[in-house]
Structures are given as C-alpha cells and as structure tokens.
Enzyme design. Structure first.
Site, mmCIF file in Angstrom:
data_model
loop_
_atom_site.group_PDB
_atom_site.id
_atom_site.type_symbol
_atom_site.label_atom_id
_atom_site.label_comp_id
_atom_site.label_asym_id
_atom_site.label_seq_id
_atom_site.Cartn_x
_atom_site.Cartn_y
_atom_site.Cartn_z
ATOM 1 N N LYS A 1 1.003 -1.499 -0.168
ATOM 2 C CA LYS A 1 0.016 0.346 -0.412
ATOM 3 C C LYS A 1 0.940 1.223 0.082
ATOM 4 O O LYS A 1 1.516 1.269 0.817
ATOM 5 C CB LYS A 1 -0.964 0.322 1.449
ATOM 6 N N SER B 1 -9.140 2.147 3.713
ATOM 7 C CA SER B 1 -8.230 3.040 2.147
ATOM 8 C C SER B 1 -7.309 1.739 1.058
ATOM 9 O O SER B 1 -7.091 2.179 0.391
ATOM 10 C CB SER B 1 -7.591 3.694 3.052
ATOM 11 N N SER C 1 -9.535 0.456 7.343
ATOM 12 C CA SER C 1 -9.363 0.269 5.682
ATOM 13 C C SER C 1 -8.796 -0.750 5.438
ATOM 14 O O SER C 1 -8.461 -0.805 4.160
ATOM 15 C CB SER C 1 -7.638 1.506 6.443
#
Length: 333
Positions: A78, A153, A177
């Site tokens: 990420k 996210s 997330s």
C-alpha cells in the site's frame, strides 16, 4: 467481473500452496512472478489499482535466495509505506515524488518472510476516507462490478487480490481500512491486535494509536499462516503468540452479537441477515451465542470522528514536519 485467474502456473492457488510448490522446486519463483505481472497488466487498466510498478526490481529479487516461508510470493505494498528506492505518495498531490531512502519496519518484516514486492497499491489521500479515489490517482474499481467502490483505504490491494493478481497484499487499518475493502471485495480482512506487526516509531507520538498493519487475502489459511510466519521476525512480548492455526479450535466460545447502532442510521437488511446467518453458524458449531444490546453509545462515534479530524488537521498543518519538507499544503484535497 474483472478477473485475471487463468490456467497459468498460478491458477486458483493461494499463497500457502504456491510457497509450498516453490520450496519443493516443483515450480520456480521466476515463473510465478512472470505470471503475476501478466495478470496485473491484464486487469489493471480496468481496475486502476497499481500506482507504482517495480517489476524490474522484483525480477532481480526473485533470483536471490530467501529463507522465508513465502519466498517468491509476489505482493503489492500500500502506497503509505516506504519501500527503499520507490516514492511514497500517500495518494496525495501534496507529497513530492521522492524515492524512499530505506524500507519501513513493516516492509522489512515482509521481506523477511520472502515476499517480492511488485509495486505500490492505490489508496485515498492519506487513507482518510472509506473509498479509494484521489485527485492524484483517480478511482480504483471493484473487480466484482467496476461501477462499485472497492471501499477504502486499502482498496488497491483489495482489488488486486480479489481479481486474482496476487493471493496476498499489504493493507493497514485505523478506522476500517482493512475490513471495509475486504467486505466490499469479498476477501479475508483481519485487523489484528495493535502492534502485532511492526509499526513506525512516529505512531507512538499519537495520543491513541489506532493504526494496525496487516494484509488482505482470499483464504483464511493464508491469513493464519501469514501471522504465524510474521512472528518469527517480530513477536510482541506484550501479546500471547498466535501459533500456527491449521484446524478448528476445540475451545467453545461465548459470543455476543448486536444488530443495532446508536447513530440514527438504518442498517441494511442484507447486513442484518448476514449477522443472523453467522450467529446461527456459530451456534451450530456449539458455541454459546447470545444477542445483546449495542454496547457502545453515540459518543463513541462522535469521539472517533473528532480524533479522525485531528489527524487530518495534523497532516494539513504539520505536513512539512511529519511527511516531507517539500510538502505542498495547497495541493491537499
């Protein structure tokens, strides 16, 4: 549906099966890597889940020996985690494109397990919202329906796992997330206990550290094995060891569940039906299951959003100190 799964060397295999085949020399890590790259190139134009590709670095690393259980397994990181030699954008136009000088603590832990990073996955700006779309990178699409959100996210990682590009991808979670994208994309998304995995020292400065590192995967087996192997590199002495979970536990649990929340928002009937099915399943497995009133008051939600707003305030006012001295506050969304 956008899927990369085919009759190549990866097929529908999860990370545990691929790692076992690589360790037995029945397949080569280079073959798995090449198949993964082909899968990524096939679906990413439709999903917009990759923000930085590091294929050449990955190919070089695949030729090196590694002792980790997941040696040779491709992964995406990420884009709020530092990978040496790769920019970290945090999904924001305010962050300069500067290559990281070293790996984050978490990336070092992933490297110890033998994973090979193929690049950075998309997120919303600084991971602050529950859907993966930013002015910098645009919207990441859900593989099951490209008109739907991946959640956020960690939506880029979730899209890449759900579409079959990689069996495991890095994710982290402060307010959902890991769990939200897993729910949106049909994956296993476990938010572990705080500090179960390595974290950055800067998080210690927060009044309350709510951020946890983790992964999204397609199988419970992969998630269980990941946390077992991760303990070999770093084991938090304040937490009991997880150990290798391979079979159902013989221990029966006392489980409470609730179907109402104090936020004046209706819960979708599909969610209530899923909770009921899960409660029935647990009861059939001889656990003690009981419906209870929601144990949280409205203040819990209010406090969370106040804290979340404070984090956004810190980024916008102290970005030059906590992100980069070249931080451009005027470019924030």
């Amino acid at each position: 549906m956008i899927s990369s799964i085919s009759n190549d060397i990866i097929g529908k295999k999860d990370a545990v099966e691929l790692a076992t085949l690589i360790s037995k020399k029945e397949i080569k890590a280079e073959e798995v890597l090449e198949a993964t790259i082909q899968r990524a190139e096939k679906v990413n134009p439709f999903l917009n889940a990759i923000v930085t590709k590091t294929y050449d670095l990955a190919k070089k690393k695949s030729k090196l020996s590694s002792n980790g259980f997941f040696s040779g397994i491709p992964i995406f990181i990420k884009d709020n985690e530092d990978v040496m030699g790769v920019p970290t954008s945090h999904g924001s136009l305010a962050v300069p494109k500067i290559e990281a000088k070293k790996n984050s603590n978490l990336v070092q832990q992933l490297n110890s397990l033998g994973f090979i990073s193929l690049g950075k996955s998309a997120l919303c700006e600084f991971g602050l919202t529950a859907t993966t779309e930013s002015l910098l990178n645009g919207s990441t699409r859900n593989p099951w329906n490209t008109e739907h959100s991946t959640g956020g996210s960690s939506g880029g990682s979730a899209a890449l796992v759900a579409s079959g590009v990689v069996p495991i991808a890095h994710a982290n979670d402060g307010g959902g997330s890991i769990r939200i994208p897993a729910a949106c994309c049909g994956l296993v998304g476990l938010k572990p206990s705080r500090d179960r995995l390595m974290r950055e020292d800067a998080l210690s400065a927060l009044p309350v550290n709510i951020v946890c590192q983790g992964i999204v995967s397609r199988t419970v087996r992969d998630t269980a094995r990941f946390y077992f192997e991760a303990e070999k590199y770093y084991k938090n002495k304040k937490l009991p060891p997880i150990g290798l979970v391979e079979n159902p536990s013989q221990k029966r649990l006392k489980i409470g569940f609730f179907k109402s929340i104090p936020f004046n928002k209706p819960i979708h009937p599909d969610v209530i039906a899923t909770v009921d099915r899960t409660a029935t399943l647990c009861e059939n497995l001889k656990h003690s299951v009981e419906e209870i009133p929601c144990p949280f008051g409205k203040q819990v939600g209010d406090d969370f959003f106040l804290y979340w707003g404070m984090l956004a305030f810190l980024i916008s006012h102290l970005g030059k100190f906590i992100v980069s001295h070249n931080f451009k506050n005027e470019n924030l969304e």
